[in-house]
Design a protein around this motif. Structure first.
Motif, PDB file in Angstrom:
ATOM      1  N   LYS A 142      -2.099  12.475   0.939  1.00  0.00           N
ATOM      2  CA  LYS A 142      -1.349  11.235   1.119  1.00  0.00           C
ATOM      3  C   LYS A 142      -2.000  10.306   2.133  1.00  0.00           C
ATOM      4  O   LYS A 142      -1.898   9.092   2.027  1.00  0.00           O
ATOM      5  CB  LYS A 142       0.085  11.557   1.546  1.00  0.00           C
ATOM      6  CG  LYS A 142       0.881  12.246   0.449  1.00  0.00           C
ATOM      7  CD  LYS A 142       2.344  12.422   0.857  1.00  0.00           C
ATOM      8  CE  LYS A 142       3.144  13.054  -0.277  1.00  0.00           C
ATOM      9  NZ  LYS A 142       4.578  13.217   0.085  1.00  0.00           N
ATOM     10  N   GLN A 143      -2.661  10.874   3.113  1.00  0.00           N
ATOM     11  CA  GLN A 143      -3.297  10.042   4.130  1.00  0.00           C
ATOM     12  C   GLN A 143      -4.790   9.907   3.903  1.00  0.00           C
ATOM     13  O   GLN A 143      -5.510   9.430   4.762  1.00  0.00           O
ATOM     14  CB  GLN A 143      -3.055  10.652   5.523  1.00  0.00           C
ATOM     15  CG  GLN A 143      -1.594  10.792   5.895  1.00  0.00           C
ATOM     16  CD  GLN A 143      -0.879   9.458   5.959  1.00  0.00           C
ATOM     17  OE1 GLN A 143      -1.484   8.440   6.280  1.00  0.00           O
ATOM     18  NE2 GLN A 143       0.407   9.456   5.645  1.00  0.00           N
ATOM     19  N   GLY A 144      -5.267  10.349   2.754  1.00  0.00           N
ATOM     20  CA  GLY A 144      -6.701  10.288   2.480  1.00  0.00           C
ATOM     21  C   GLY A 144      -7.177   8.868   2.250  1.00  0.00           C
ATOM     22  O   GLY A 144      -6.433   8.006   1.806  1.00  0.00           O
ATOM     23  N   ASN A 186       0.844  -1.197   0.000  1.00  0.00           N
ATOM     24  CA  ASN A 186       0.000   0.000   0.000  1.00  0.00           C
ATOM     25  C   ASN A 186       0.883   1.253   0.000  1.00  0.00           C
ATOM     26  O   ASN A 186       1.802   1.378   0.807  1.00  0.00           O
ATOM     27  CB  ASN A 186      -0.887  -0.027   1.249  1.00  0.00           C
ATOM     28  CG  ASN A 186      -2.025   0.972   1.165  1.00  0.00           C
ATOM     29  OD1 ASN A 186      -2.030   1.844   0.306  1.00  0.00           O
ATOM     30  ND2 ASN A 186      -2.973   0.860   2.067  1.00  0.00           N
ATOM     31  N   GLY A 187       0.600   2.177  -0.921  1.00  0.00           N
ATOM     32  CA  GLY A 187       1.374   3.410  -1.008  1.00  0.00           C
ATOM     33  C   GLY A 187       2.394   3.419  -2.119  1.00  0.00           C
ATOM     34  O   GLY A 187       3.078   4.445  -2.326  1.00  0.00           O
ATOM     35  N   GLU A 188       2.535   2.318  -2.856  1.00  0.00           N
ATOM     36  CA  GLU A 188       3.471   2.271  -3.980  1.00  0.00           C
ATOM     37  C   GLU A 188       3.043   3.278  -5.044  1.00  0.00           C
ATOM     38  O   GLU A 188       1.874   3.382  -5.415  1.00  0.00           O
ATOM     39  CB  GLU A 188       3.502   0.859  -4.569  1.00  0.00           C
ATOM     40  CG  GLU A 188       4.385   0.700  -5.778  1.00  0.00           C
ATOM     41  CD  GLU A 188       5.870   0.711  -5.440  1.00  0.00           C
ATOM     42  OE1 GLU A 188       6.688   0.761  -6.373  1.00  0.00           O
ATOM     43  OE2 GLU A 188       6.201   0.658  -4.231  1.00  0.00           O
ATOM     44  N   VAL A 189       3.999   4.051  -5.571  1.00  0.00           N
ATOM     45  CA  VAL A 189       3.731   5.098  -6.558  1.00  0.00           C
ATOM     46  C   VAL A 189       4.133   4.613  -7.949  1.00  0.00           C
ATOM     47  O   VAL A 189       5.246   4.099  -8.134  1.00  0.00           O
ATOM     48  CB  VAL A 189       4.474   6.398  -6.207  1.00  0.00           C
ATOM     49  CG1 VAL A 189       4.215   7.481  -7.269  1.00  0.00           C
ATOM     50  CG2 VAL A 189       4.054   6.901  -4.836  1.00  0.00           C
ATOM     51  N   ILE A 190       3.204   4.737  -8.904  1.00  0.00           N
ATOM     52  CA  ILE A 190       3.448   4.356 -10.297  1.00  0.00           C
ATOM     53  C   ILE A 190       3.572   5.627 -11.128  1.00  0.00           C
ATOM     54  O   ILE A 190       2.699   6.503 -11.088  1.00  0.00           O
ATOM     55  CB  ILE A 190       2.304   3.476 -10.836  1.00  0.00           C
ATOM     56  CG1 ILE A 190       2.261   2.153 -10.068  1.00  0.00           C
ATOM     57  CG2 ILE A 190       2.466   3.216 -12.324  1.00  0.00           C
ATOM     58  CD1 ILE A 190       1.115   1.254 -10.472  1.00  0.00           C
ATOM     59  N   ASN A 191       4.630   5.725 -11.877  1.00  0.00           N
ATOM     60  CA  ASN A 191       4.888   6.900 -12.716  1.00  0.00           C
ATOM     61  C   ASN A 191       4.364   6.621 -14.125  1.00  0.00           C
ATOM     62  O   ASN A 191       4.901   5.779 -14.854  1.00  0.00           O
ATOM     63  CB  ASN A 191       6.387   7.202 -12.738  1.00  0.00           C
ATOM     64  CG  ASN A 191       6.702   8.523 -13.428  1.00  0.00           C
ATOM     65  OD1 ASN A 191       5.796   9.318 -13.697  1.00  0.00           O
ATOM     66  ND2 ASN A 191       7.971   8.753 -13.709  1.00  0.00           N
ATOM     67  N   ASP A 192       3.281   7.321 -14.507  1.00  0.00           N
ATOM     68  CA  ASP A 192       2.683   7.162 -15.831  1.00  0.00           C
ATOM     69  C   ASP A 192       3.329   8.178 -16.775  1.00  0.00           C
ATOM     70  O   ASP A 192       3.040   9.386 -16.716  1.00  0.00           O
ATOM     71  CB  ASP A 192       1.166   7.389 -15.746  1.00  0.00           C
ATOM     72  CG  ASP A 192       0.442   6.988 -17.025  1.00  0.00           C
ATOM     73  OD1 ASP A 192       1.122   6.819 -18.064  1.00  0.00           O
ATOM     74  OD2 ASP A 192      -0.791   6.853 -16.990  1.00  0.00           O
ATOM     75  N   ILE A 193       4.217   7.675 -17.639  1.00  0.00           N
ATOM     76  CA  ILE A 193       4.963   8.559 -18.538  1.00  0.00           C
ATOM     77  C   ILE A 193       4.062   9.106 -19.640  1.00  0.00           C
ATOM     78  O   ILE A 193       4.153  10.288 -20.011  1.00  0.00           O
ATOM     79  CB  ILE A 193       6.170   7.808 -19.142  1.00  0.00           C
ATOM     80  CG1 ILE A 193       7.099   7.338 -18.027  1.00  0.00           C
ATOM     81  CG2 ILE A 193       6.931   8.683 -20.136  1.00  0.00           C
ATOM     82  CD1 ILE A 193       8.234   6.453 -18.501  1.00  0.00           C
ATOM     83  N   MET A 194       3.164   8.268 -20.161  1.00  0.00           N
ATOM     84  CA  MET A 194       2.322   8.677 -21.284  1.00  0.00           C
ATOM     85  C   MET A 194       1.360   9.792 -20.873  1.00  0.00           C
ATOM     86  O   MET A 194       1.179  10.772 -21.582  1.00  0.00           O
ATOM     87  CB  MET A 194       1.552   7.479 -21.829  1.00  0.00           C
ATOM     88  CG  MET A 194       2.451   6.417 -22.460  1.00  0.00           C
ATOM     89  SD  MET A 194       1.512   5.037 -23.106  1.00  0.00           S
ATOM     90  CE  MET A 194       0.602   5.815 -24.420  1.00  0.00           C
ATOM     91  N   MET A 195       0.705   9.612 -19.709  1.00  0.00           N
ATOM     92  CA  MET A 195      -0.267  10.600 -19.250  1.00  0.00           C
ATOM     93  C   MET A 195       0.365  11.683 -18.372  1.00  0.00           C
ATOM     94  O   MET A 195      -0.313  12.618 -17.944  1.00  0.00           O
ATOM     95  CB  MET A 195      -1.389   9.903 -18.452  1.00  0.00           C
ATOM     96  CG  MET A 195      -2.232   8.983 -19.299  1.00  0.00           C
ATOM     97  SD  MET A 195      -3.166   9.911 -20.528  1.00  0.00           S
ATOM     98  CE  MET A 195      -4.014   8.565 -21.366  1.00  0.00           C
ATOM     99  N   LYS A 196       1.680  11.514 -18.098  1.00  0.00           N
ATOM    100  CA  LYS A 196       2.414  12.465 -17.263  1.00  0.00           C
ATOM    101  C   LYS A 196       1.726  12.641 -15.908  1.00  0.00           C
ATOM    102  O   LYS A 196       1.453  13.752 -15.447  1.00  0.00           O
ATOM    103  CB  LYS A 196       2.547  13.814 -17.969  1.00  0.00           C
ATOM    104  CG  LYS A 196       3.350  13.735 -19.257  1.00  0.00           C
ATOM    105  CD  LYS A 196       3.456  15.093 -19.931  1.00  0.00           C
ATOM    106  CE  LYS A 196       4.246  14.981 -21.227  1.00  0.00           C
ATOM    107  NZ  LYS A 196       4.387  16.305 -21.909  1.00  0.00           N
ATOM    108  N   LYS A 197       1.446  11.491 -15.302  1.00  0.00           N
ATOM    109  CA  LYS A 197       0.812  11.479 -13.975  1.00  0.00           C
ATOM    110  C   LYS A 197       1.483  10.445 -13.091  1.00  0.00           C
ATOM    111  O   LYS A 197       2.201   9.550 -13.577  1.00  0.00           O
ATOM    112  CB  LYS A 197      -0.683  11.161 -14.088  1.00  0.00           C
ATOM    113  CG  LYS A 197      -1.546  12.324 -14.516  1.00  0.00           C
ATOM    114  CD  LYS A 197      -3.008  11.956 -14.394  1.00  0.00           C
ATOM    115  CE  LYS A 197      -3.909  13.130 -14.739  1.00  0.00           C
ATOM    116  NZ  LYS A 197      -5.346  12.789 -14.565  1.00  0.00           N
TER     117      LYS A 197
END
Length: 552
Positions: A65-67, A27-38
């Motif tokens: 972040k804690q939502g 839980n909390g892992e961040v995925i970097n979306d290069i195509m959508m720049k998000k």
């Protein structure tokens, strides 16, 4: 990384279909979306599918972040799998937010149950490469609601859902695709405010492009989809537009009646296919014979599907008109609130024999509740039926008779069998007088517990002088006064068969002092004789080069 994730990474899970399951992502892992720049932040897992896992997600930058709110979902699968690859490309081509809004405006719809696509790509986690797809998050699925409602939906709700799914299918077919896997588990209700009454069709893992090729069965793709809803064309290995309508019709029939006729044979796809062919061959008579409350609008929908050819484009307006006309008769519209209340389950028309059996069971339960005094237990909202009240003559055949034999004789039994009254005359047997007790004999049967003699467990008595005393005790001396004699010393019923003799026995002599006794035993003496002549056996043997010493 949690311990659960490390264990899964060491030994990747596999489903029965052969797809490799992804290792759990923390839980909390961040995925970097290069195509959508998000950037997307993964939340708690929502569920596991046939080829991957679905997580709740949110925008990493705009969401707190804690939502606890996660308005998106991320479907993740290993790169080795393929279903998400197919679904991803379908969403990229057909689930664009602008395209869906344009279609809604053209068709003058208030909403459309087509999910919106937000992003996709690849992500590496703990040395493993995964494929992901970001979609809008929706609410509860219809299959869970179907089970919660006792496997039945209100009739108007079924036709409202049918109208919404026809709108989605028309959009998908217009883009050149068929869904091929419509079912309650793939239909979700809206989660946002204002979309609670809109159903969304998801899971396009089996979506197939429509081709202009000649309709030809494909054994490699035979029986694709969920077997209980698979269309007859899909059983042959070909996905068609009319097949999507047929799958929707099977779902609507199940929502109305609770169970499809072939659900007990799901492990045999060919048998299910044959049953569907027989069912659709004469669909009107089959539905009216088995189910009594299926509206005629659904029967006409099935008949229209039978009239279509494999490559025909469905007449969506005709299908919508069938469903809307039924809703008008019930005072509802397509935009009415969806109701999911448990209704009465559809049953096959009961025959006369079934009715009699049910009445018999009810009367049996009633008779079991009767108390010993003839008054049944009082139930809530009903007065107990007393014994003096008259019995209903219509139901007296299946009830336990409460009155005497003479009272039931006047009541007529409504039955084909003649009633027989058997009178049993009970004769009272006079008890025999107890025989007088013999002289000098104590009757132990009439003695009280205080009068009975408690004997030692070592003594066994049969009230006979022969076996009165067992052990080392001396017999009591006989005196002239009979009152002082033992209770069992008198003669009994077998006294004529025995002769009582008195013998004086001298006591054994006892040693006054300890004496030593010497016992002599005879022991055999072993005699040895010398041989007269010498033999080679008597010669001294040579051991280690030396002879043994000579004996003197």
């Amino acid at each position: 990384m949690t311990g659960r994730g490390k264990k899964a990474a060491a030994a990747p899970r596999k489903k029965a279909n052969g797809y490799k399951m992804p290792a759990p992502i923390r839980n909390g892992e961040v995925i970097n979306d290069i195509m959508m720049k998000k950037k997307w932040r993964i939340g708690p897992s929502i569920g596991v599918g046939g080829f991957g896992e679905i997580y709740s997600a949110c925008d990493h930058e705009s969401s707190p972040k804690q939502g606890s709110g996660y308005p998106f979902v991320i479907k993740i699968e290993p790169h080795e799998n393929g279903p998400l690859f197919v679904e991803k490309h379908f969403y990229i081509r057909n689930a664009n937010k602008d395209d869906i809004a344009k279609y809604i405006k053209e068709k003058k719809l208030s909403s459309l149950g087509m999910p919106t696509y937000f992003g996709n790509g690849s992500h590496e986690y703990n040395g493993e490469k995964y494929r992901y797809l970001v979609l809008e998050r929706y609410g509860k699925d219809l299959w869970s609601l179907f089970k919660d409602c006792g496997r039945i939906f209100p009739t108007t709700t079924v036709f409202q859902l049918g109208l919404q799914m026809i709108d989605v299918l028309e959009y998908i077919h217009s883009r050149g695709y068929v869904h091929a896997d419509i079912k309650g588990a793939n239909i979700l209700l809206g989660l946002k405010k204002g979309t609670e009454n809109q159903a969304y069709l998801v899971d396009f893992g089996l979506a197939t492009r429509v081709t202009d090729k000649e309709f030809k069965p494909d054994p490699k793709c035979a029986h694709n989809g969920t077997i209980e809803y698979t269309s007859r064309d899909a059983h042959l290995g070909v996905a068609t537009m009319r097949g999507d309508l047929e799958i929707l019709g099977y779902n609507m029939l199940q929502w109305l009646v609770g169970e499809l006729p072939w659900e007990k044979n799901l492990k045999q796809p060919k048998a299910v296919q044959d049953m569907k062919e027989a069912f659709m061959k004469n669909v009107r008579s089959n539905i009216t014979k088995q189910y009594s409350h299926v509206p005629d609008a659904l029967i006409k929908f099935f008949e229209y599907i039978n009239s279509m050819k494999p490559k025909d484009v469905p007449d969506y307006t005709k299908c919508r008109t069938l469903f809307e006309n039924y809703l008008k008769t019930e005072g509802k519209t397509r935009n009415s609130k969806l109701e999911f209340k448990a209704g009465k389950k559809g049953k096959v028309k009961a025959s006369a024999d079934t009715k009699v059996t049910e009445d018999t069971q009810d009367s049996t339960v009633h008779s079991k509740k009767m108390a010993q005094n003839g008054v049944p237990k009082a139930r809530r909202g009903r007065k107990p039926v007393l014994k003096d009240q008259p019995i209903d003559s219509d139901n007296c055949e299946n009830e336990t008779p409460e009155n005497s034999i003479q009272e039931t004789k006047g009541n007529k039994r409504k039955s084909s069998e003649p009633s027989l009254v058997i009178k049993i005359k009970k004769t009272k047997l006079t008890p025999k007088a107890t025989p007088p007790v013999k002289k000098k004999y104590a009757n132990t049967a009439t003695q009280t517990s205080l009068e009975k003699i408690r004997r030692s467990p070592r003594k066994v008595s049969f009230d006979s002088p022969i076996c009165e005393i067992i052990g080392e005790k001396k017999p009591p001396k006989r005196t002239k006064d009979t009152s002082q004699e033992s209770v069992n010393s008198s003669g009994d019923i077998f006294e004529d068969s025995f002769v009582i003799e008195e013998k004086k026995v001298k006591p054994k002599r006892k040693l006054l002092a300890a004496e030593e006794v010497t016992v002599k035993r005879v022991v055999k003496k072993k005699l040895t004789t010398k041989p007269k002549t010498k033999s080679w056996k008597d010669l001294p043997t040579v051991v280690n080069g030396r002879s043994p010493p000579k004996t003197v």
